[in-house]
Design a protein around this motif. Structure first.
Motif, short mmCIF file in Angstrom:
data_model
loop_
_atom_site.label_atom_id
_atom_site.label_comp_id
_atom_site.label_asym_id
_atom_site.label_seq_id
_atom_site.Cartn_x
_atom_site.Cartn_y
_atom_site.Cartn_z
N HIS A 31 0.84 -1.20 0.00
CA HIS A 31 0.00 0.00 0.00
C HIS A 31 0.88 1.25 0.00
O HIS A 31 1.90 1.31 0.68
CB HIS A 31 -0.92 -0.01 1.23
CG HIS A 31 -2.07 0.91 1.10
ND1 HIS A 31 -1.97 2.27 1.29
CD2 HIS A 31 -3.36 0.67 0.77
CE1 HIS A 31 -3.15 2.82 1.10
NE2 HIS A 31 -4.01 1.86 0.78
N GLN A 78 -7.59 -5.95 7.79
CA GLN A 78 -8.59 -5.44 6.85
C GLN A 78 -9.02 -4.02 7.23
O GLN A 78 -9.17 -3.16 6.36
CB GLN A 78 -9.81 -6.38 6.80
CG GLN A 78 -10.88 -5.92 5.81
CD GLN A 78 -10.37 -5.83 4.38
OE1 GLN A 78 -9.62 -6.69 3.93
NE2 GLN A 78 -10.76 -4.80 3.67
N LEU A 111 -5.78 7.61 1.61
CA LEU A 111 -5.18 7.83 0.30
C LEU A 111 -6.13 8.66 -0.58
O LEU A 111 -5.70 9.59 -1.26
CB LEU A 111 -4.86 6.49 -0.36
CG LEU A 111 -4.05 6.54 -1.64
CD1 LEU A 111 -2.70 7.20 -1.41
CD2 LEU A 111 -3.87 5.14 -2.21
N ARG A 112 -7.42 8.33 -0.53
CA ARG A 112 -8.42 9.11 -1.30
C ARG A 112 -8.46 10.56 -0.83
O ARG A 112 -8.72 11.47 -1.62
CB ARG A 112 -9.80 8.49 -1.15
CG ARG A 112 -10.02 7.23 -1.95
CD ARG A 112 -11.47 6.80 -1.98
NE ARG A 112 -12.08 6.65 -0.67
CZ ARG A 112 -12.06 5.55 0.07
NH1 ARG A 112 -11.45 4.47 -0.37
NH2 ARG A 112 -12.65 5.51 1.24
N LEU A 122 -6.29 -1.61 6.25
CA LEU A 122 -6.31 -1.39 4.81
C LEU A 122 -7.43 -0.41 4.43
O LEU A 122 -7.22 0.50 3.61
CB LEU A 122 -6.50 -2.72 4.09
CG LEU A 122 -6.36 -2.70 2.58
CD1 LEU A 122 -4.99 -2.19 2.15
CD2 LEU A 122 -6.62 -4.08 2.01
N GLU A 123 -8.58 -0.54 5.05
CA GLU A 123 -9.69 0.38 4.79
C GLU A 123 -9.34 1.80 5.23
O GLU A 123 -9.65 2.77 4.52
CB GLU A 123 -10.96 -0.10 5.48
CG GLU A 123 -11.53 -1.36 4.86
CD GLU A 123 -12.62 -2.01 5.69
OE1 GLU A 123 -13.03 -1.44 6.73
OE2 GLU A 123 -13.06 -3.10 5.30
N TRP A 128 -6.31 3.12 5.40
CA TRP A 128 -5.31 3.64 4.49
C TRP A 128 -5.90 3.96 3.12
O TRP A 128 -5.51 4.94 2.50
CB TRP A 128 -4.13 2.69 4.38
CG TRP A 128 -3.25 2.70 5.60
CD1 TRP A 128 -3.27 3.59 6.63
CD2 TRP A 128 -2.24 1.77 5.91
NE1 TRP A 128 -2.33 3.27 7.56
CE2 TRP A 128 -1.67 2.16 7.15
CE3 TRP A 128 -1.73 0.64 5.28
CZ2 TRP A 128 -0.63 1.46 7.75
CZ3 TRP A 128 -0.70 -0.05 5.88
CH2 TRP A 128 -0.16 0.36 7.10
N ASP A 129 -6.86 3.14 2.65
CA ASP A 129 -7.53 3.44 1.38
C ASP A 129 -8.29 4.76 1.49
O ASP A 129 -8.23 5.60 0.59
CB ASP A 129 -8.49 2.32 0.99
CG ASP A 129 -7.77 1.09 0.45
OD1 ASP A 129 -6.58 1.19 0.07
OD2 ASP A 129 -8.41 0.02 0.42
N ARG A 130 -8.98 4.95 2.60
CA ARG A 130 -9.71 6.20 2.83
C ARG A 130 -8.74 7.39 2.87
O ARG A 130 -8.95 8.41 2.23
CB ARG A 130 -10.48 6.12 4.15
CG ARG A 130 -11.24 7.41 4.50
CD ARG A 130 -11.49 7.55 5.99
NE ARG A 130 -10.22 7.61 6.70
CZ ARG A 130 -10.08 7.28 7.98
NH1 ARG A 130 -11.10 6.84 8.69
NH2 ARG A 130 -8.90 7.37 8.57
#
Length: 73
Positions: free
Chosen positions: A18, A37, A47-48, A40-41, A43-45
């Motif tokens: 990531h 999990q 990143l957006r 990861l959620e 970090w995805d948020r």
């Protein structure tokens, strides 16, 4: 000076790949009880939202205090 024991956690390949990967950030989240999990959620948020990786410095007093608090050492 003795360093507190590091958390024994294993990141998934997806976490390590990531763009926001940070070992110290990962240890902090796992110490707080979040699953791979959930991390990861997060970090995805982040990143957006345009956030940068959080790289705690193990010699930083704030990091040491936070790690002691979550590992209870």
């Amino acid at each position: 000076m003795t360093m507190p024991p590091r958390l024994n956690v294993r990141p998934t390949a997806a976490l390590k790949a990531h763009p926001l990967w940070s070992q110290t950030d990962f240890e902090y989240f796992r110490g707080k009880g979040y699953s791979n999990q959930q991390i990861l959620e997060f970090w995805d948020r982040d990143l957006r939202l345009g956030c940068q990786p959080l790289n705690w410095k193990p010699t930083d007093a704030k990091y040491q205090h936070s790690l002691r608090r979550i590992t209870r050492h």
